[in-house]
Design a protein around this motif. Structure first.
Motif, PDB file in Angstrom:
ATOM      1  N   PRO A  64       0.827  -1.217   0.000  1.00  0.00           N
ATOM      2  CA  PRO A  64       0.000   0.000   0.000  1.00  0.00           C
ATOM      3  C   PRO A  64       0.857   1.262   0.000  1.00  0.00           C
ATOM      4  CG  PRO A  64      -0.004  -1.016   2.165  1.00  0.00           C
ATOM      5  CD  PRO A  64       0.748  -1.942   1.253  1.00  0.00           C
ATOM      6  N   GLU A  65       0.245   2.343  -0.411  1.00  0.00           N
ATOM      7  CA  GLU A  65       0.894   3.647  -0.329  1.00  0.00           C
ATOM      8  C   GLU A  65       1.110   3.993   1.141  1.00  0.00           C
ATOM      9  OE1 GLU A  65       1.920   5.442  -2.968  1.00  0.00           O
ATOM     10  OE2 GLU A  65       1.211   3.785  -4.210  1.00  0.00           O
ATOM     11  N   PRO A  66       2.129   4.793   1.467  1.00  0.00           N
ATOM     12  CA  PRO A  66       2.348   5.175   2.862  1.00  0.00           C
ATOM     13  C   PRO A  66       1.097   5.811   3.472  1.00  0.00           C
ATOM     14  CG  PRO A  66       4.226   5.811   1.529  1.00  0.00           C
ATOM     15  CD  PRO A  66       3.158   5.333   0.580  1.00  0.00           C
ATOM     16  N   PHE A  67       0.747   5.358   4.653  1.00  0.00           N
ATOM     17  CA  PHE A  67      -0.361   5.867   5.454  1.00  0.00           C
ATOM     18  C   PHE A  67      -1.729   5.674   4.804  1.00  0.00           C
ATOM     19  CE2 PHE A  67       3.446   8.168   6.686  1.00  0.00           C
ATOM     20  CZ  PHE A  67       3.516   7.797   8.014  1.00  0.00           C
ATOM     21  N   GLN A  68      -1.814   4.794   3.819  1.00  0.00           N
ATOM     22  CA  GLN A  68      -3.093   4.508   3.186  1.00  0.00           C
ATOM     23  C   GLN A  68      -3.973   3.710   4.142  1.00  0.00           C
ATOM     24  OE1 GLN A  68      -2.812   1.984  -0.266  1.00  0.00           O
ATOM     25  NE2 GLN A  68      -4.896   2.403  -0.899  1.00  0.00           N
ATOM     26  N   ARG A  69      -5.217   4.113   4.280  1.00  0.00           N
ATOM     27  CA  ARG A  69      -6.173   3.359   5.094  1.00  0.00           C
ATOM     28  C   ARG A  69      -6.482   2.048   4.379  1.00  0.00           C
ATOM     29  NH1 ARG A  69     -10.967   6.999   7.267  1.00  0.00           N
ATOM     30  NH2 ARG A  69     -11.749   4.893   7.251  1.00  0.00           N
ATOM     31  N   LEU A  70      -6.572   0.972   5.151  1.00  0.00           N
ATOM     32  CA  LEU A  70      -6.786  -0.357   4.588  1.00  0.00           C
ATOM     33  C   LEU A  70      -8.019  -1.000   5.203  1.00  0.00           C
ATOM     34  CD1 LEU A  70      -3.099  -1.555   4.872  1.00  0.00           C
ATOM     35  CD2 LEU A  70      -4.238  -0.708   2.812  1.00  0.00           C
ATOM     36  N   ARG A  71      -8.792  -1.657   4.376  1.00  0.00           N
ATOM     37  CA  ARG A  71      -9.926  -2.441   4.867  1.00  0.00           C
ATOM     38  C   ARG A  71      -9.432  -3.880   5.002  1.00  0.00           C
ATOM     39  NH1 ARG A  71     -13.906  -5.617   2.512  1.00  0.00           N
ATOM     40  NH2 ARG A  71     -15.822  -5.721   3.714  1.00  0.00           N
ATOM     41  N   VAL A  72      -9.530  -4.415   6.210  1.00  0.00           N
ATOM     42  CA  VAL A  72      -9.047  -5.766   6.503  1.00  0.00           C
ATOM     43  C   VAL A  72     -10.256  -6.644   6.791  1.00  0.00           C
ATOM     44  CG1 VAL A  72      -7.518  -7.145   7.935  1.00  0.00           C
ATOM     45  CG2 VAL A  72      -6.998  -4.736   7.538  1.00  0.00           C
ATOM     46  N   GLU A  73     -10.403  -7.697   6.009  1.00  0.00           N
ATOM     47  CA  GLU A  73     -11.522  -8.620   6.192  1.00  0.00           C
ATOM     48  C   GLU A  73     -10.985  -9.993   6.542  1.00  0.00           C
ATOM     49  OE1 GLU A  73     -15.338 -10.436   3.753  1.00  0.00           O
ATOM     50  OE2 GLU A  73     -14.044  -8.968   2.791  1.00  0.00           O
ATOM     51  N   THR A  74     -11.667 -10.675   7.466  1.00  0.00           N
ATOM     52  CA  THR A  74     -11.279 -12.033   7.836  1.00  0.00           C
ATOM     53  C   THR A  74     -12.522 -12.902   7.919  1.00  0.00           C
ATOM     54  OG1 THR A  74     -10.064 -13.417   9.401  1.00  0.00           O
ATOM     55  CG2 THR A  74     -11.363 -11.619  10.344  1.00  0.00           C
ATOM     56  N   ARG A  75     -12.298 -14.175   7.740  1.00  0.00           N
ATOM     57  CA  ARG A  75     -13.364 -15.157   7.878  1.00  0.00           C
ATOM     58  C   ARG A  75     -12.719 -16.502   8.204  1.00  0.00           C
ATOM     59  NH1 ARG A  75     -12.294 -12.944   3.951  1.00  0.00           N
ATOM     60  NH2 ARG A  75     -11.362 -13.771   2.094  1.00  0.00           N
ATOM     61  N   VAL A  76     -13.473 -17.340   8.881  1.00  0.00           N
ATOM     62  CA  VAL A  76     -12.991 -18.687   9.170  1.00  0.00           C
ATOM     63  C   VAL A  76     -13.068 -19.466   7.871  1.00  0.00           C
ATOM     64  CG1 VAL A  76     -13.416 -20.798  10.486  1.00  0.00           C
ATOM     65  CG2 VAL A  76     -13.691 -18.564  11.582  1.00  0.00           C
ATOM     66  N   ALA A  77     -11.974 -20.105   7.501  1.00  0.00           N
ATOM     67  CA  ALA A  77     -11.857 -20.743   6.194  1.00  0.00           C
ATOM     68  C   ALA A  77     -12.377 -22.173   6.159  1.00  0.00           C
ATOM     69  CB  ALA A  77     -10.403 -20.721   5.747  1.00  0.00           C
ATOM     70  N   ASP A  78     -12.633 -22.761   7.296  1.00  0.00           N
ATOM     71  CA  ASP A  78     -13.113 -24.141   7.325  1.00  0.00           C
ATOM     72  C   ASP A  78     -14.003 -24.313   8.541  1.00  0.00           C
ATOM     73  OD1 ASP A  78     -11.370 -24.044   9.444  1.00  0.00           O
ATOM     74  OD2 ASP A  78     -10.198 -25.784   8.865  1.00  0.00           O
ATOM     75  N   HIS A  79     -14.435 -25.524   8.757  1.00  0.00           N
ATOM     76  CA  HIS A  79     -15.198 -25.818   9.967  1.00  0.00           C
ATOM     77  C   HIS A  79     -14.200 -26.121  11.071  1.00  0.00           C
ATOM     78  CE1 HIS A  79     -18.904 -25.798   7.758  1.00  0.00           C
ATOM     79  NE2 HIS A  79     -18.360 -26.600   6.859  1.00  0.00           N
ATOM     80  N   PRO A  80     -14.112 -25.227  12.071  1.00  0.00           N
ATOM     81  CA  PRO A  80     -13.077 -25.424  13.092  1.00  0.00           C
ATOM     82  C   PRO A  80     -13.277 -26.707  13.887  1.00  0.00           C
ATOM     83  CG  PRO A  80     -14.457 -23.502  13.579  1.00  0.00           C
ATOM     84  CD  PRO A  80     -14.925 -24.075  12.289  1.00  0.00           C
ATOM     85  N   SER A  81     -12.167 -27.352  14.161  1.00  0.00           N
ATOM     86  CA  SER A  81     -12.200 -28.506  15.051  1.00  0.00           C
ATOM     87  C   SER A  81     -11.959 -27.992  16.465  1.00  0.00           C
ATOM     88  CB  SER A  81     -11.117 -29.509  14.641  1.00  0.00           C
ATOM     89  OG  SER A  81      -9.833 -28.982  14.924  1.00  0.00           O
ATOM     90  N   CYS A  82     -11.822 -28.889  17.389  1.00  0.00           N
ATOM     91  CA  CYS A  82     -11.593 -28.455  18.765  1.00  0.00           C
ATOM     92  C   CYS A  82     -10.199 -27.888  18.960  1.00  0.00           C
ATOM     93  CB  CYS A  82     -11.848 -29.598  19.736  1.00  0.00           C
ATOM     94  SG  CYS A  82     -10.735 -30.993  19.490  1.00  0.00           S
ATOM     95  N   SER A  83      -9.293 -28.125  17.993  1.00  0.00           N
ATOM     96  CA  SER A  83      -7.928 -27.668  18.205  1.00  0.00           C
ATOM     97  C   SER A  83      -7.349 -26.828  17.067  1.00  0.00           C
ATOM     98  CB  SER A  83      -7.015 -28.867  18.435  1.00  0.00           C
ATOM     99  OG  SER A  83      -7.022 -29.691  17.284  1.00  0.00           O
ATOM    100  N   THR A  84      -8.039 -26.732  15.934  1.00  0.00           N
ATOM    101  CA  THR A  84      -7.458 -26.043  14.791  1.00  0.00           C
ATOM    102  C   THR A  84      -8.504 -25.202  14.071  1.00  0.00           C
ATOM    103  OG1 THR A  84      -5.966 -27.897  14.437  1.00  0.00           O
ATOM    104  CG2 THR A  84      -6.203 -26.346  12.633  1.00  0.00           C
ATOM    105  N   THR A  85      -8.118 -23.995  13.703  1.00  0.00           N
ATOM    106  CA  THR A  85      -8.960 -23.133  12.886  1.00  0.00           C
ATOM    107  C   THR A  85      -8.082 -22.445  11.858  1.00  0.00           C
ATOM    108  OG1 THR A  85     -10.447 -22.694  14.740  1.00  0.00           O
ATOM    109  CG2 THR A  85     -10.536 -21.169  12.903  1.00  0.00           C
ATOM    110  N   PHE A  86      -8.539 -22.417  10.639  1.00  0.00           N
ATOM    111  CA  PHE A  86      -7.844 -21.690   9.582  1.00  0.00           C
ATOM    112  C   PHE A  86      -8.655 -20.441   9.253  1.00  0.00           C
ATOM    113  CE2 PHE A  86      -6.448 -26.053   9.019  1.00  0.00           C
ATOM    114  CZ  PHE A  86      -5.080 -25.889   8.885  1.00  0.00           C
ATOM    115  N   ARG A  87      -7.948 -19.334   8.986  1.00  0.00           N
ATOM    116  CA  ARG A  87      -8.595 -18.076   8.634  1.00  0.00           C
ATOM    117  C   ARG A  87      -8.082 -17.598   7.292  1.00  0.00           C
ATOM    118  NH1 ARG A  87     -11.241 -14.691  11.836  1.00  0.00           N
ATOM    119  NH2 ARG A  87     -11.616 -15.356  13.950  1.00  0.00           N
ATOM    120  N   ASP A  88      -8.969 -16.938   6.575  1.00  0.00           N
ATOM    121  CA  ASP A  88      -8.585 -16.240   5.357  1.00  0.00           C
ATOM    122  C   ASP A  88      -8.693 -14.746   5.625  1.00  0.00           C
ATOM    123  OD1 ASP A  88      -8.135 -18.466   3.734  1.00  0.00           O
ATOM    124  OD2 ASP A  88     -10.243 -18.585   3.152  1.00  0.00           O
TER     125      ASP A  88
END
Length: 97
Positions: A64-88
């Motif tokens: 990004p350009e210096p000091f550019q505002r950024l929109r950050v989006e996240t979501r869980v990428a799979d069905h989490p198990s009791c010990s592991t979660t992946f995010r996009d």
């Protein structure tokens, strides 16, 4: 369910050339993850649970350009198990790139 917020880089988030540092990128992604958990009332500490980051796979298409505002989006990428979660994550600038 996805979650997004605006990240406004600070002076210390840039290197001597005005580029966003890799540490700032990681911190930005970590923070949006924590805010996502808080938004859905998933307070792990209340259940005596903590999370540990084990691996990153990051592809930066354009810095990004210096000091550019950024929109950050996240979501869980799979069905989490009791010990592991992946995010996009998707990070876009004000021009939606």
């Amino acid at each position: 369910m996805s979650f997004s917020e605006i990240f406004e880089p600070r002076v210390g988030d840039h290197d001597g050339f005005g580029r966003l540092t890799f540490e700032a990128v990681l911190e930005m992604l970590e923070n949006v993850s924590v805010h996502h958990c808080a938004a859905v009332n998933d307070n792990l500490a209340d259940r005596g649970v903590s999370w540990v980051l084990l691996d990153w796979r990051i592809r930066i298409l354009r810095r990004p350009e210096p000091f550019q505002r950024l929109r950050v989006e996240t979501r869980v990428a799979d069905h989490p198990s009791c010990s592991t979660t992946f995010r996009d994550y998707t990070v876009t600038g004000e021009n939606n790139e």
